[in-house]
Structure formats: C-alpha cells, structure tokens
Design a protein around this motif. Structure first.
Motif, short mmCIF file in Angstrom:
data_model
loop_
_atom_site.label_atom_id
_atom_site.label_comp_id
_atom_site.label_asym_id
_atom_site.label_seq_id
_atom_site.Cartn_x
_atom_site.Cartn_y
_atom_site.Cartn_z
N PRO A 190 0.82 -1.23 0.00
CA PRO A 190 0.00 0.00 0.00
C PRO A 190 0.85 1.27 0.00
O PRO A 190 0.46 2.27 -0.60
CB PRO A 190 -0.80 -0.14 1.29
N GLU A 191 2.01 1.21 0.64
CA GLU A 191 2.88 2.40 0.67
C GLU A 191 3.54 2.70 -0.67
O GLU A 191 4.19 3.73 -0.82
CB GLU A 191 3.94 2.27 1.77
N ASP A 192 3.36 1.84 -1.64
CA ASP A 192 3.85 2.12 -3.00
C ASP A 192 2.85 2.98 -3.77
O ASP A 192 3.14 3.41 -4.89
CB ASP A 192 4.09 0.82 -3.77
N THR A 193 1.69 3.20 -3.19
CA THR A 193 0.68 4.02 -3.84
C THR A 193 1.19 5.43 -4.07
O THR A 193 1.64 6.09 -3.14
CB THR A 193 -0.60 4.06 -2.99
N ALA A 194 1.16 5.87 -5.32
CA ALA A 194 1.68 7.19 -5.67
C ALA A 194 1.45 7.44 -7.16
O ALA A 194 1.11 6.52 -7.91
CB ALA A 194 3.17 7.28 -5.36
N MET A 195 1.69 8.67 -7.55
CA MET A 195 1.80 8.99 -8.97
C MET A 195 3.25 8.74 -9.36
O MET A 195 4.16 9.25 -8.69
CB MET A 195 1.42 10.44 -9.23
N TYR A 196 3.45 7.96 -10.39
CA TYR A 196 4.79 7.62 -10.84
C TYR A 196 5.13 8.43 -12.10
O TYR A 196 4.34 8.46 -13.06
CB TYR A 196 4.89 6.13 -11.12
N TYR A 197 6.30 9.05 -12.06
CA TYR A 197 6.73 9.92 -13.15
C TYR A 197 8.02 9.40 -13.78
O TYR A 197 8.95 8.98 -13.07
CB TYR A 197 6.99 11.33 -12.64
N CYS A 198 8.07 9.48 -15.08
CA CYS A 198 9.28 9.18 -15.82
C CYS A 198 10.09 10.47 -15.96
O CYS A 198 9.52 11.55 -16.18
CB CYS A 198 8.91 8.64 -17.20
N ASN A 199 11.40 10.36 -15.82
CA ASN A 199 12.27 11.53 -15.87
C ASN A 199 13.48 11.25 -16.73
O ASN A 199 14.03 10.14 -16.72
CB ASN A 199 12.70 11.89 -14.45
N LEU A 200 13.90 12.26 -17.48
CA LEU A 200 15.14 12.17 -18.23
C LEU A 200 15.99 13.39 -17.91
O LEU A 200 15.52 14.53 -18.01
CB LEU A 200 14.86 12.11 -19.73
N LEU A 201 17.21 13.15 -17.49
CA LEU A 201 18.18 14.20 -17.22
C LEU A 201 19.25 14.11 -18.29
O LEU A 201 19.99 13.12 -18.35
CB LEU A 201 18.78 14.03 -15.83
N TRP A 202 19.34 15.15 -19.11
CA TRP A 202 20.23 15.15 -20.27
C TRP A 202 21.37 16.12 -20.04
O TRP A 202 21.14 17.29 -19.75
CB TRP A 202 19.42 15.52 -21.51
N ARG A 203 22.58 15.62 -20.13
CA ARG A 203 23.74 16.46 -19.91
C ARG A 203 24.41 16.79 -21.25
O ARG A 203 24.71 15.90 -22.04
CB ARG A 203 24.74 15.75 -19.00
N VAL A 204 24.63 18.08 -21.47
CA VAL A 204 25.33 18.54 -22.66
C VAL A 204 26.40 19.49 -22.18
O VAL A 204 26.12 20.64 -21.83
CB VAL A 204 24.38 19.26 -23.64
N GLY A 205 27.61 19.02 -22.13
CA GLY A 205 28.69 19.83 -21.58
C GLY A 205 28.41 20.16 -20.14
O GLY A 205 28.21 19.28 -19.31
N THR A 206 28.34 21.45 -19.83
CA THR A 206 28.08 21.88 -18.45
C THR A 206 26.59 22.14 -18.21
O THR A 206 26.20 22.54 -17.12
CB THR A 206 28.86 23.16 -18.13
N TYR A 207 25.77 21.91 -19.23
CA TYR A 207 24.34 22.16 -19.10
C TYR A 207 23.59 20.87 -18.82
O TYR A 207 23.99 19.79 -19.25
CB TYR A 207 23.79 22.79 -20.38
N GLU A 208 22.48 21.02 -18.09
CA GLU A 208 21.60 19.88 -17.83
C GLU A 208 20.17 20.28 -18.18
O GLU A 208 19.72 21.37 -17.85
CB GLU A 208 21.67 19.46 -16.36
N TYR A 209 19.47 19.36 -18.84
CA TYR A 209 18.08 19.57 -19.20
C TYR A 209 17.26 18.45 -18.60
O TYR A 209 17.63 17.28 -18.69
CB TYR A 209 17.91 19.57 -20.72
N THR A 210 16.15 18.80 -17.97
CA THR A 210 15.31 17.82 -17.31
C THR A 210 13.94 17.77 -17.98
O THR A 210 13.34 18.81 -18.25
CB THR A 210 15.13 18.17 -15.83
#
Length: 119
Positions: free
Chosen positions: A87-107
């Motif tokens: 029951p404690e697994d109940t939640a909204m689950y989100y997929c995430n991508l963290l993209w690194r380009v040099g010193t920049y990060e895009y989420t």
C-alpha cells in the motif's frame, strides 16, 4: 524530448505491475533516465534510475529487491517492473530524463501514471 508513461492501475497488495515510459523527440546521448513517485502530501522521491553508457542502476532502499528498472534501446522505452507491491507504494509515478550537454543539464518529465495498491 517527450516522455509518456503507461501501465498504472489499481492492484492489491502483493500483486505485480509494469510501468513503461516511451521516449520520443530528439536523440540524446549522455543522460540518466529514472522513475520518481509522489504520494499525496509527500515530496517526490527517486524510485530507480539508470545511466546511459555504463548502465549504472540505482534503487531507493524501499524498493530494492522488489522493483526492476530497465531500458529497451530498440523501442526507446524505460520500464519499471514492480513486484510484491505494498500500500505504501501508492503514488503517482513519473518518468524523468536528465540530459547532460557539456556543463548544461536539461530535465524532462512525463505526465505521470497513477499506481494504487489496496491492502
């Protein structure tokens, strides 16, 4: 980059469920893909993550041994196989991508898929 989750639902404690996240859009190279979840009234937390290249995998302690994260590079999807749900697994689950380009990060985030585990 677009992320679309699927596979959520209502299950009973002890059941299994598989979430999928389809990635589309531009090709990215160095990135981390992950599943997060957020229960009502709680902060969003990392469930599992996998790194491109070396394939390093990280799990939250609460899901170790029960959840498995994997990537299908052919289909460009990220999966989360969940067993022995609680029951404690109940939640909204989100997929995430963290993209690194040099010193920049895009989420990037998906819209989420609801998982509800009844006792």
């Amino acid at each position: 980059v677009q992320l679309v989750e699927s596979g959520g639902g209502l299950v009973q404690a002890g059941d299994s469920l598989k979430l999928s996240c389809a990635k589309s859009g531009r090709t990215v190279l160095q990135f981390v893909m992950a599943w997060y979840r957020q229960a009502p009234g709680k902060q969003r937390e990392l469930v599992a993550a996998i790194t491109s290249g070396d394939g390093k995998i990280t799990y939250a302690d609460s899901v170790k041994g029960r959840f498995t994260i994997s990537r299908d590079t052919g289909k460009d999807t990220l999966d989360l196989q969940m067993h022995s749900l609680k029951p404690e697994d109940t939640a909204m689950y989100y997929c995430n991508l963290l993209w690194r380009v040099g010193t920049y990060e895009y989420t990037y985030w998906g819209q989420g898929t609801q998982v509800t585990v009844s006792s």
